[in-house]
Design a protein around this motif. Structure first.
Motif, PDB file in Angstrom:
ATOM      1  N   GLY A 107       0.801  -1.205   0.000  1.00 58.84           N
ATOM      2  CA  GLY A 107       0.000   0.000   0.000  1.00 58.84           C
ATOM      3  C   GLY A 107       0.837   1.259   0.000  1.00 58.84           C
ATOM      4  N   PHE A 108       1.943   1.228   0.711  1.00 62.76           N
ATOM      5  CA  PHE A 108       2.790   2.411   0.806  1.00 62.76           C
ATOM      6  C   PHE A 108       3.549   2.659  -0.488  1.00 62.76           C
ATOM      7  N   TYR A 109       4.091   1.579  -1.090  1.00 62.18           N
ATOM      8  CA  TYR A 109       4.969   1.754  -2.242  1.00 62.18           C
ATOM      9  C   TYR A 109       4.305   1.514  -3.593  1.00 62.18           C
ATOM     10  N   CYS A 110       3.232   0.703  -3.650  1.00 62.28           N
ATOM     11  CA  CYS A 110       2.672   0.329  -4.954  1.00 62.28           C
ATOM     12  C   CYS A 110       1.243   0.805  -5.198  1.00 62.28           C
ATOM     13  N   PHE A 111       0.391   0.700  -4.202  1.00 62.22           N
ATOM     14  CA  PHE A 111      -1.031   0.957  -4.419  1.00 62.22           C
ATOM     15  C   PHE A 111      -1.616   1.674  -3.204  1.00 62.22           C
ATOM     16  N   PRO A 112      -1.473   3.004  -3.136  1.00 63.30           N
ATOM     17  CA  PRO A 112      -1.916   3.773  -1.967  1.00 63.30           C
ATOM     18  C   PRO A 112      -3.370   3.564  -1.530  1.00 63.30           C
ATOM     19  N   PRO A 113      -4.330   3.321  -2.432  1.00 59.22           N
ATOM     20  CA  PRO A 113      -5.693   3.082  -1.937  1.00 59.22           C
ATOM     21  C   PRO A 113      -5.793   1.875  -1.004  1.00 59.22           C
ATOM     22  N   LEU A 114      -4.952   0.869  -1.231  1.00 60.80           N
ATOM     23  CA  LEU A 114      -4.932  -0.295  -0.346  1.00 60.80           C
ATOM     24  C   LEU A 114      -4.548   0.112   1.075  1.00 60.80           C
TER      25      LEU A 114
END
Length: 149
Positions: free
Chosen positions: A69-76
């Motif tokens: 979530g932090f590095y690839c997909f912020p909505p997660l």
């Protein structure tokens, strides 16, 4: 709040500290500025709030999801932060709130939500693990060992 950055035991139905009290515990605040540590702090707080001992007991929710979530997909990451805050609306904390408030806080104040939840768990007696990854151990009160007759 007690002196030295430690919160007093939280009252049921109330946060031990406010959402914007990030600097009430400077060690947690400073350590969490480092991105990877902030993501792991989120995972640690999530797993302890889920009544586990920490990230080693649930590596998917404790390590994988926060880092992705932090590095690839912020909505997660926002979803996990929203779910983290939602755990405090249930027993034993019973803090009032709703999904809309949790969503707004997760999107606009995610870092503060993680810190607030970690501080609350750190101040709550009886948590299975410590919500702080890199912080001093819990300070026990000398009255903890005194039994009233």
């Amino acid at each position: 709040m007690a002196s030295g950055g430690y919160q007093s035991i939280p009252t049921k139905g109330q946060w031990s500290s406010g959402l914007c009290d990030c600097f009430s515990d400077c060690r947690l605040c400073c350590v969490s500025i480092i991105p990877v540590i902030n993501a792991l702090s989120e995972g640690q707080t999530f797993t302890v709030a889920d009544k586990k001992t920490g990230i080693s007991e649930d590596p998917v929710c404790g390590v994988l999801i926060p880092l992705l979530g932090f590095y690839c997909f912020p909505p997660l990451r926002c979803v996990q932060i929203m779910m983290l805050r939602g755990k405090f609306h249930e027993a034993p904390h019973d803090i009032p709130g709703d999904a809309c408030e949790d969503c707004v806080c997760a999107v606009f104040c995610g870092w503060c939500v993680i810190q607030q939840c970690a501080r609350h768990l750190h101040a709550t007696p009886g948590a299975r693990g410590d919500a702080y990854l890199f912080a001093p151990p819990r300070v026990s009160n000398h009255m903890d060992s005194v039994k009233l007759v």
